[in-house]
Design an enzyme around this catalytic site. Sequence first.
Site, PDB file in Angstrom:
ATOM      1  N   HIS A  60      -6.900   0.431  -1.891  1.00  0.00           N
ATOM      2  CA  HIS A  60      -5.613  -0.103  -2.353  1.00  0.00           C
ATOM      3  C   HIS A  60      -5.386  -1.455  -1.706  1.00  0.00           C
ATOM      4  O   HIS A  60      -6.043  -1.820  -0.737  1.00  0.00           O
ATOM      5  CB  HIS A  60      -4.472   0.872  -2.050  1.00  0.00           C
ATOM      6  N   HIS A  62      -3.255  -2.944   0.270  1.00  0.00           N
ATOM      7  CA  HIS A  62      -2.485  -3.215   1.484  1.00  0.00           C
ATOM      8  C   HIS A  62      -3.407  -3.986   2.433  1.00  0.00           C
ATOM      9  O   HIS A  62      -4.616  -3.734   2.475  1.00  0.00           O
ATOM     10  CB  HIS A  62      -1.985  -1.927   2.136  1.00  0.00           C
ATOM     11  N   ASP A  64      -4.210  -4.048   5.519  1.00  0.00           N
ATOM     12  CA  ASP A  64      -5.121  -3.437   6.492  1.00  0.00           C
ATOM     13  C   ASP A  64      -6.354  -2.821   5.833  1.00  0.00           C
ATOM     14  O   ASP A  64      -7.235  -2.298   6.527  1.00  0.00           O
ATOM     15  CB  ASP A  64      -4.381  -2.419   7.372  1.00  0.00           C
ATOM     16  N   HIS A  65      -6.425  -2.887   4.517  1.00  0.00           N
ATOM     17  CA  HIS A  65      -7.609  -2.403   3.804  1.00  0.00           C
ATOM     18  C   HIS A  65      -8.357  -3.523   3.087  1.00  0.00           C
ATOM     19  O   HIS A  65      -9.395  -3.282   2.479  1.00  0.00           O
ATOM     20  CB  HIS A  65      -7.210  -1.306   2.799  1.00  0.00           C
ATOM     21  N   HIS A 140       0.382   6.968  -2.843  1.00  0.00           N
ATOM     22  CA  HIS A 140       0.807   6.119  -1.739  1.00  0.00           C
ATOM     23  C   HIS A 140       1.863   5.149  -2.289  1.00  0.00           C
ATOM     24  O   HIS A 140       2.249   5.251  -3.456  1.00  0.00           O
ATOM     25  CB  HIS A 140      -0.429   5.385  -1.167  1.00  0.00           C
ATOM     26  N   ASP A 210      -5.171   5.424   1.580  1.00  0.00           N
ATOM     27  CA  ASP A 210      -4.043   6.105   2.203  1.00  0.00           C
ATOM     28  C   ASP A 210      -3.395   7.027   1.173  1.00  0.00           C
ATOM     29  O   ASP A 210      -3.348   6.703  -0.008  1.00  0.00           O
ATOM     30  CB  ASP A 210      -3.002   5.097   2.669  1.00  0.00           C
ATOM     31  N   HIS A 268      -7.139   6.660  10.569  1.00  0.00           N
ATOM     32  CA  HIS A 268      -5.990   5.829  10.160  1.00  0.00           C
ATOM     33  C   HIS A 268      -4.781   6.139  11.040  1.00  0.00           C
ATOM     34  O   HIS A 268      -3.644   6.247  10.584  1.00  0.00           O
ATOM     35  CB  HIS A 268      -5.666   6.054   8.667  1.00  0.00           C
TER      36      HIS A 268
END
Lengths: 304, 304
Positions: A60, A62, A64-65, A140, A210, A268
């Site tokens: 996804h 976001h 941090d990914h 999510h 997530d 995570h």
Amino acid sequence: MTLTILGCGAALPTKTRHPSAYILTVQDHVFLIDCGEGTQSQLERYSIKRSKIRQIFISHLHGDHVFGLMGLLTSYSLFGRTEAITLFSPEGLEEMIRVQLRITQSHLSYTLHFQVVDTEMSHLIFEDAKVTVHSIPLKHRVPTAGFLFREKELPRNIRPEKITEYNIPFVAIKSIKNGATFTLPSGEIVENTELTLAPPVPRSFAYCSDTMYYPPIVPIVKNIDLLYHEATFCENFASQATISMHSTAKQAALIAKAAQVKKLVIGHYSPRYNENEQFLVEAVTIFENTCLAEEGKVIEIGNW
Amino acid sequence: MTLTILGCGAALPTKTRHPSAYILTVQDHVFLIDCGEGTQSQLERYSIKRSKIRQIFISHLHGDHVFGLMGLLTSYSLFGRTEAITLFSPEGLEEMIRVQLRITQSHLSYTLHFQVVDTEMSHLIFEDAKVTVHSIPLKHRVPTAGFLFREKELPRNIRPEKITEYNIPFVAIKSIKNGATFTLPSGEIVENTELTLAPPVPRSFAYCSDTMYYPPIVPIVKNIDLLYHEATFCENFASQATISMHSTAKQAALIAKAAQVKKLVIGHYSPRYNENEQFLVEAVTIFENTCLAEEGKVIEIGNW
């Protein structure tokens, strides 16, 4: 099939935890799954040959990914890469990458393919002679997909000494490998189980991050060898997990248990927790064969 | 005034070198200069209070100077930051950041101001009671600006014992601090030099990266205390420096010598070089007071 953990922290990197990035090697593939900031340095640190990565799976969009992607993709050009890379992700990644390539005046030396992943239904998104990858719809705050990697079942292995013993002609071998019997000149039938040995059991791995606690995952990952399921919180922050649409360690274990997977790995971790032990303690009460994601850890899948 | 080096490598991060990021503390400011991938982790590693950064200066929009921004900016929101941040950079940064904020659905908890820096002429781009910042036009493959930071000259310090000795009234003090004499009731004039002490000498620092050898820098950084000038190559790769519009260590030293700066620090080392010593050896033959950028090094400016 091995999983190497490059980053198992949540959104805020800490001194000891990098954001999400995982390497799955399966057959001759080196798949990168998620690519948080610093992934290219983590590949270097853990001696992963980045040149071998041809597919990158982004769960996804976001940060941090995904914030490590630009650094990785532009560095490939500095190495003179020519082999194409395919990026699998929910809608939006192509625009994000193309804008940055244009503004930073980065001209890639190789081709980027973008494949949009549906986050509502499970689909076959990659297949070759040895491996399949299916998407897994997750729940999510933004459209998110997990990924299910499966080795294909190989043909049975013929026992060489039986070829000699029964004088089996070359043309018959392929069908015997696929399960056929062999008829001798006398008319006697030799059973396939005498002629062949079973192939290695195909291994399987699913990545689910997530996501909030989301039981529709269960039938998709039923009986797989290794499930990675996020556990951002423990039950002491269950309400925070609900609000932010993440899972607790207990919830990850409940999914693993319901799906009867062979092993669960959780990660995570929220930076609220300095130690990871609490996650493990909580998960094993529900699902015993749980282990913790730790950076640099390599898990051999299916040797159990 | 101190310079802390967070990353002094060139485009390709290595096991020991991060891409460009520097912290300049001056008076009550903590300025971040460039923000390569991993800067937020480097701030953490070297115990820089990221909350104190209110201005970020980006020299140019190549990835190794900018790919750490999104991680830093979105992490601020996770910390609940409310204080605004101003980003100074050549044209294009705002579009790059806004697109990523939109696609990653990141909603910042604070205001971002974007101030476009002209890369053709030197301008005053920031000023408050104690500090000025001017841009420095550089020559690189994309529009690039350096930054010149100067403390302002403070008023002279009045000697308290002279206030008593000459019975100086409060209303006269401000003008004496600014250099006035004081007339006694007898008509006798007391010279300012007897009444005051000189203020601390204002310190100055300039950041010049990335750039080819570009003598128009010289008059702008004349006589400053510390010059950071990139030295991506040594003379053994001088032709590569020309092609890529970078500088050699020798060229950096030539600029420092011509500008008669007090000290030179070089960095932005190409990964071709495993050791930094070669850069220093080359530079000191031209300009003796040269030092090497090294990650974690803190340089106190103006104590010489």
